[in-house]
Design a protein around this motif. Structure first.
Motif, PDB file in Angstrom:
ATOM      1  N   GLU A 114      30.546  36.136  33.038  1.00 38.47           N
ATOM      2  CA  GLU A 114      31.391  36.727  34.083  1.00 38.47           C
ATOM      3  C   GLU A 114      32.600  37.434  33.466  1.00 38.47           C
ATOM      4  O   GLU A 114      33.559  37.763  34.177  1.00 38.47           O
ATOM      5  N   ALA A 115      32.563  37.656  32.160  1.00 38.09           N
ATOM      6  CA  ALA A 115      33.769  38.113  31.451  1.00 38.09           C
ATOM      7  C   ALA A 115      34.326  39.431  31.987  1.00 38.09           C
ATOM      8  O   ALA A 115      35.538  39.623  32.035  1.00 38.09           O
ATOM      9  N   ALA A 116      33.447  40.339  32.403  1.00 36.24           N
ATOM     10  CA  ALA A 116      33.938  41.664  32.795  1.00 36.24           C
ATOM     11  C   ALA A 116      34.466  41.693  34.213  1.00 36.24           C
ATOM     12  O   ALA A 116      35.176  42.628  34.588  1.00 36.24           O
ATOM     13  N   TYR A 117      34.123  40.700  35.023  1.00 36.69           N
ATOM     14  CA  TYR A 117      34.593  40.749  36.412  1.00 36.69           C
ATOM     15  C   TYR A 117      35.378  39.499  36.789  1.00 36.69           C
ATOM     16  O   TYR A 117      36.600  39.493  36.734  1.00 36.69           O
ATOM     17  N   ALA A 118      34.693  38.410  37.149  1.00 42.06           N
ATOM     18  CA  ALA A 118      35.410  37.226  37.627  1.00 42.06           C
ATOM     19  C   ALA A 118      36.234  36.576  36.524  1.00 42.06           C
ATOM     20  O   ALA A 118      37.194  35.867  36.798  1.00 42.06           O
ATOM     21  N   GLY A 119      35.849  36.796  35.289  1.00 41.16           N
ATOM     22  CA  GLY A 119      36.658  36.313  34.170  1.00 41.16           C
ATOM     23  C   GLY A 119      36.018  35.168  33.414  1.00 41.16           C
ATOM     24  O   GLY A 119      34.874  34.771  33.662  1.00 41.16           O
ATOM     25  N   ARG A 120      36.793  34.629  32.485  1.00 32.50           N
ATOM     26  CA  ARG A 120      36.298  33.564  31.616  1.00 32.50           C
ATOM     27  C   ARG A 120      36.980  32.242  31.995  1.00 32.50           C
ATOM     28  O   ARG A 120      37.561  32.138  33.061  1.00 32.50           O
ATOM     29  N   ASP A 179      42.647  35.492  34.438  1.00 31.71           N
ATOM     30  CA  ASP A 179      41.191  35.524  34.316  1.00 31.71           C
ATOM     31  C   ASP A 179      40.648  34.467  33.355  1.00 31.71           C
ATOM     32  O   ASP A 179      39.436  34.380  33.164  1.00 31.71           O
ATOM     33  N   HIS A 180      41.525  33.640  32.774  1.00 32.26           N
ATOM     34  CA  HIS A 180      41.070  32.435  32.064  1.00 32.26           C
ATOM     35  C   HIS A 180      41.397  31.177  32.863  1.00 32.26           C
ATOM     36  O   HIS A 180      41.164  30.075  32.428  1.00 32.26           O
ATOM     37  N   THR A 188      33.913  45.937  29.354  1.00 34.30           N
ATOM     38  CA  THR A 188      35.035  45.244  28.725  1.00 34.30           C
ATOM     39  C   THR A 188      34.612  44.879  27.307  1.00 34.30           C
ATOM     40  O   THR A 188      33.554  44.269  27.116  1.00 34.30           O
ATOM     41  N   TRP A 243      44.889  41.993  37.699  1.00 37.55           N
ATOM     42  CA  TRP A 243      43.817  41.078  38.067  1.00 37.55           C
ATOM     43  C   TRP A 243      44.329  40.106  39.118  1.00 37.55           C
ATOM     44  O   TRP A 243      45.434  39.596  39.008  1.00 37.55           O
TER      45      TRP A 243
END
Lengths: 479, 437
Positions: A265-271, A393-394, B170, B358
């Motif tokens: 999901e790194a590019a959107y919802a995050g890590r 996002d982390h 990304t 974000w």
């Protein structure tokens, strides 16, 4: 449906798929929206379709269609294989799925009080009565929403699964808006995000007593226009159950999703900041913090018997006595981590591929009454009803605001505070938790708007929470 | 049957004082990649038929996703039945009548026709570029073909077809990341090698990030970040519905200079870089409007209901009526300026460059005060040059305050999240806290 399922499995297998599953879904939803003493939306919606997921040449492919016919199913199944073969151009290792017990089952909704048995005129009247209850002098606008959804879902796989599940969801909520030329205030009941939701029939909506709470929240909205701003300092705080649902959701549920940990999901919802080597040893919170992922809670909005990979629902600890111990996962991610899958793969509809989602993720109850939570604070703030939320996002730095707050002075609630906010870093914040409300204060809040994935998937989840106390927290951020 | 034919046919299945049938349909596909391989690759074909029936000023809606005649008859009749349960609305509902529309270009055939293999080849090329640099990549490559048709009993007959493609990526090192994106109606404008280079350059430049203190900093906002601010302004900024609720920031500032005179915003449904539309979701003709003129808010937007309710003109901003969202601008375009991003940076003595935000959310709508995190490239600028990558920061600030200090806009505008926007150089932005990466 069994014929359709078998046709999809056979067609995709003949095209070269090593694994195939199909979900066929018929979803009917109803929405009643009253605003300013009128019905602004009274609608009924039906969505039928199917999605075929395959592994071919070691990679995933998925295709879906709203046309549920034998020919279309065969076409779409073949298309899914062709898509998987295109995906295979980039794979490093073939997909592996953790082994699971395979089920054939028929799962009724378990709802006794089916909303479809209540006359529509009665459901409309409730919306209008609730809306009217907020219509007091000075209120700019008010709105009520009532929602019911009925779903029948079939799942079959080349491993032999054949599962039919019914689901009936109901929920409702209302909002009062007040404004002058300097300020705007909103009060929601029973919580933000359109209200509270569960798989517990019409009586769940009735028990909210919307008409009995309208005048109270409307008056509070007007009072908020003149209320004092949130002080900027560090204070002890108590957060109400509905905002705690958001706190659990954002700073514990999402970071525990194993697909985030593995970067998909790194590019959107995050890590996620919770790396695999932190499992069973990382101090996530104070020793009284116990978090479960429990899809087996009866009637919970995030409850289910089988997830969208056919994995049977479980109750597992994500955090036990403050120590992080497990993730929400898929069969693929579980195989990578070397654990047994816990059943958190869910798709928002027939047209979406399942991804790792929350089920019912809960802060287990403590042993304090509300009075005991408050009485332990000399100078603090009580936060109620989510207004604004943001987290990195982390999943470390968060900042939340609520619609309303109250000072806590010498162990008692004091003056009202408008738009109170607090900010923290996830593990530090949970480490400062020193009081959790007891079972009597604990409620499973239904959350209808958890967004994740591309294309976007809006998932229905829930969180069991009670009012909870935290020490020495930064409050009053911004103007 | 063509989609307008479906609308017209469905109209015939139910009686009402006014009846409207909205048909939308789409084919969409998306290839998702992470850890430098494709992990999701999906396709969807779907449609919606929404029938609105108004009888004695009582309205009901019903929707299906089937074009079968029996389903269309059933949904039309259901809408009629539902309208009978609805109380009479105190505001007269008057749906638009027969109109002429501006002819739009047909959708780009190449964009409609992108195959999974073509998307996979593009992804593979980007992986091959990034991996030797020690970077992993994640992102999505999607394309979409959509149709809208509306018919109503007052004579509206409208139909349109559109296409779009989006590639975003990304690039990540162990302690940094950079993102880039192109969204366009024409796939020929997507150059995967340019996009991956932009993302990788930003990820490499932001390695070994340093921390700065919260506080107020001069700022250059890339168009991604600027568009996200402009998007938040749109949430409750121009709608007659939000004005009625008291949450609309423009209502107290109409005609007043609250932003820099460098800030002009249009709603332009005919801009060829965006999702063009000739009509709104009630079939009312669309036209270009100025929303903010040289820093001065000049108008709200209306649909048929709010036009009648407030005595104003319908501006053609109806969203699907069954949603109950009210009118909304759908084609925001911010006017560009005269300078490049490099020129903006060269004028900053000490400040920051924000690539994107974000999880931003409004706190106080009347001040457009929001909070959100920076992501995928936050940089320190010193003496007119990028000095270092920074650990991400939280912004808590008023967008009115930020854009009252807009110094200049970039000479190029691009689409992000459906908003066409330039990069912006502003006097300051306020960081309220920082995070650990």
């Amino acid at each position: 449906m069994k014929d359709h399922i078998e046709r999809a499995l056979k067609s995709a297998t003949l095209e070269g798929a090593s694994y195939v599953d199909i979900r066929i879904i018929d979803n009917m939803s109803e929405r009643i929206q009253a605003k300013d003493k009128a019905i602004t939306s009274l609608s009924s919606s039906r969505s039928q379709g199917f999605g075929v997921r395959v592994i071919a040449d070691g990679a995933w492919g998925f295709s879906s269609s709203s046309v549920v016919t034998a020919d279309e199913i065969e076409k779409v199944a073949k298309e899914a294989v062709s898509i998987a073969k295109a995906s295979a151009k980039t794979i490093k290792e073939p997909i592996k799925l953790a082994k699971i017990e395979v089920f054939k089952d028929d799962v009724p909704s378990g709802v006794i009080d089916d909303p479809r048995n209540i006359p529509l005129s009665e459901r409309v009247k409730l919306a209008l009565d609730a809306d009217k209850s907020m219509d007091i002098s000075g209120i700019a606008s008010h709105e009520v929403g009532i929602f019911n959804t009925f779903e029948e879902k079939f799942f079959g796989s080349t491993e032999g699964a054949m599962i039919r599940q019914e689901r009936i969801e109901s929920g409702a909520g209302m909002e009062a808006f007040a404004a002058d030329d300097k300020a705007f205030a909103k009060r929601s009941y029973p919580q933000s995000f359109g209200g509270d939701f569960a798989c517990d029939g019409w009586n769940f909506v009735i028990k909210m007593d919307l008409p009995g709470n309208g005048e109270r929240i409307a008056k509070q909205a007007l009072e908020l226009l003149k209320a004092k701003p949130c002080p900027k300092s560090r204070k002890d705080i108590v957060i109400d159950g509905s905002q705690m649902a958001l706190q659990v959701h954002e700073s514990l549920g999402h970071p525990a999703e194993l697909d985030r940990v593995f970067g998909t999901e790194a590019a959107y919802a995050g890590r996620s900041f919770i790396k695999p080597d932190m499992r069973s040893c990382f101090k996530y919170g104070s020793p009284i913090v116990n978090i479960t992922a429990d899809a087996t809670i009866p009637h919970a909005f995030g409850g289910l018997k089988y997830d969208d990979e056919g994995v049977k629902a479980k109750r597992v600890y994500l955090v036990k006595n403050g120590i992080f111990c497990d993730y929400l996962d898929s069969r693929e991610d579980a195989a990578r981590l070397g654990v047994e899958p816990m059943g958190a793969m869910r798709a928002s509809g027939w047209n979406r591929i399942p991804i790792v989602r929350m089920v019912s993720v809960n802060l287990e109850p403590g042993d304090l009454t509300f009075g005991q939570l408050i009485s332990g604070i000399d100078d603090g703030i009580y936060f109620e009803t989510t207004l604004s939320w943001s987290i990195d996002d982390h999943r470390l730095n968060f900042q939340f605001s609520t619609e309303i707050g109250w000072e806590i002075k010498n162990g008692k609630l004091g003056e009202m505070i408008r738009t109170p906010s607090y900010q923290g870093i996830t593990p530090e914040f949970w480490g400062s938790c020193d009081g959790i409300g007891n079972r009597d204060l604990w409620h499973v809040w239904g959350v209808p708007n958890c967004g994740k994935g591309e294309p976007m998937q809006t998932m229905h989840v829930s969180h069991g929470t009670a009012p909870t106390r935290f020490r020495n927290i930064q409050v009053g951020v911004g103007s | 049957m063509k989609y307008l034919d479906i609308s017209k046919k469905t109209l015939s299945f139910v009686q009402g004082d006014q009846v409207e049938v909205l048909v939308t349909a789409h084919d969409s596909a998306l290839t998702r990649f992470a850890n430098s391989y494709i992990h999701q690759n999906v396709k969807e074909t779907n449609c919606h038929v929404t029938v609105r029936v108004i009888r004695d000023n009582k309205q009901g809606f019903a929707e299906t996703n089937s074009f079968e005649i029996d389903a269309l008859k059933a949904v039309a009749q259901k809408a009629g039945e539902i309208s009978d349960f609805s109380p009479k609305d105190p505001v007269q509902r008057i749906l638009p009548g027969k109109s002429d529309y501006k002819q739009l270009d047909l959708p780009d055939l190449a964009t409609i026709s992108i195959t999974p293999e073509q998307r996979a080849e593009a992804v593979k090329g980007m992986i091959d570029y990034a991996n030797p640099l020690g970077l992993t990549i994640a992102g999505a490559y999607s394309n979409d073909h959509s149709y809208t048709a509306i018919a109503n009993s007052n004579g509206i007959e409208a139909e349109s077809e559109g296409a779009g493609a989006n590639l975003k990526v990304t690039a990540m090192s162990t302690d940094s990341s950079g993102a880039a994106e192109v969204e366009t109606p024409h796939v020929s404008e997507i150059n995967p090698m340019m996009i991956i280079k932009e993302a990788c350059d930003r990820a490499i430049t932001s390695k070994n990030p340093i921390a700065i203190d919260p506080g107020e900093y001069e700022v250059v906002l890339l168009h991604y970040a600027a568009a996200e601010l402009v998007g938040m302004m749109n949430w409750s900024g121009y709608s007659a519905r939000s004005a009625e609720e008291g949450s609309c920031w423009t209502q107290f500032h109409m005609g007043k200079q609250i932003f820099s005179d460098k800030f002009t915003v249009f709603d332009d449904p005919f801009d060829p870089r965006g999702g063009q539309r000739a009509f709104d979701y009630e079939g009312f003709p669309a036209h270009k409007m100025t929303l903010i003129n040289a820093g001065v808010p000049v108008t709200l937007v209306f649909d048929s209901y709010y036009a009648t309710k407030t005595g104003k003109n319908n501006t053609g901003h109806a969203t699907p009526a069954s949603g109950g969202w009210g009118p909304f601008p759908m084609n925001i375009v911010v006017q560009g300026g005269n300078v490049s991003i490099d020129e903006m940076i060269s004028k900053v003595k000490r400040g920051v460059l924000i690539s994107r935000f974000w999880y931003s959310n409004l706190i106080r709508p009347l001040e457009i005060e929001f909070t959100g995190m920076t992501r995928d490239g936050l940089f320190l600028i010193e003496d007119g040059k990028i000095k270092a990558g920074l650990k991400n920061m939280r912004v808590t600030d008023s967008i009115i305050r930020i854009l009252s200090g807009l110094i200049e806009c970039e000479n190029v505008t691009r689409s992000h999240d459906g908003i066409i926007c330039p990069a912006m150089h502003c006097k300051s932005i306020k960081f309220s806290s920082g995070t650990l990466f």
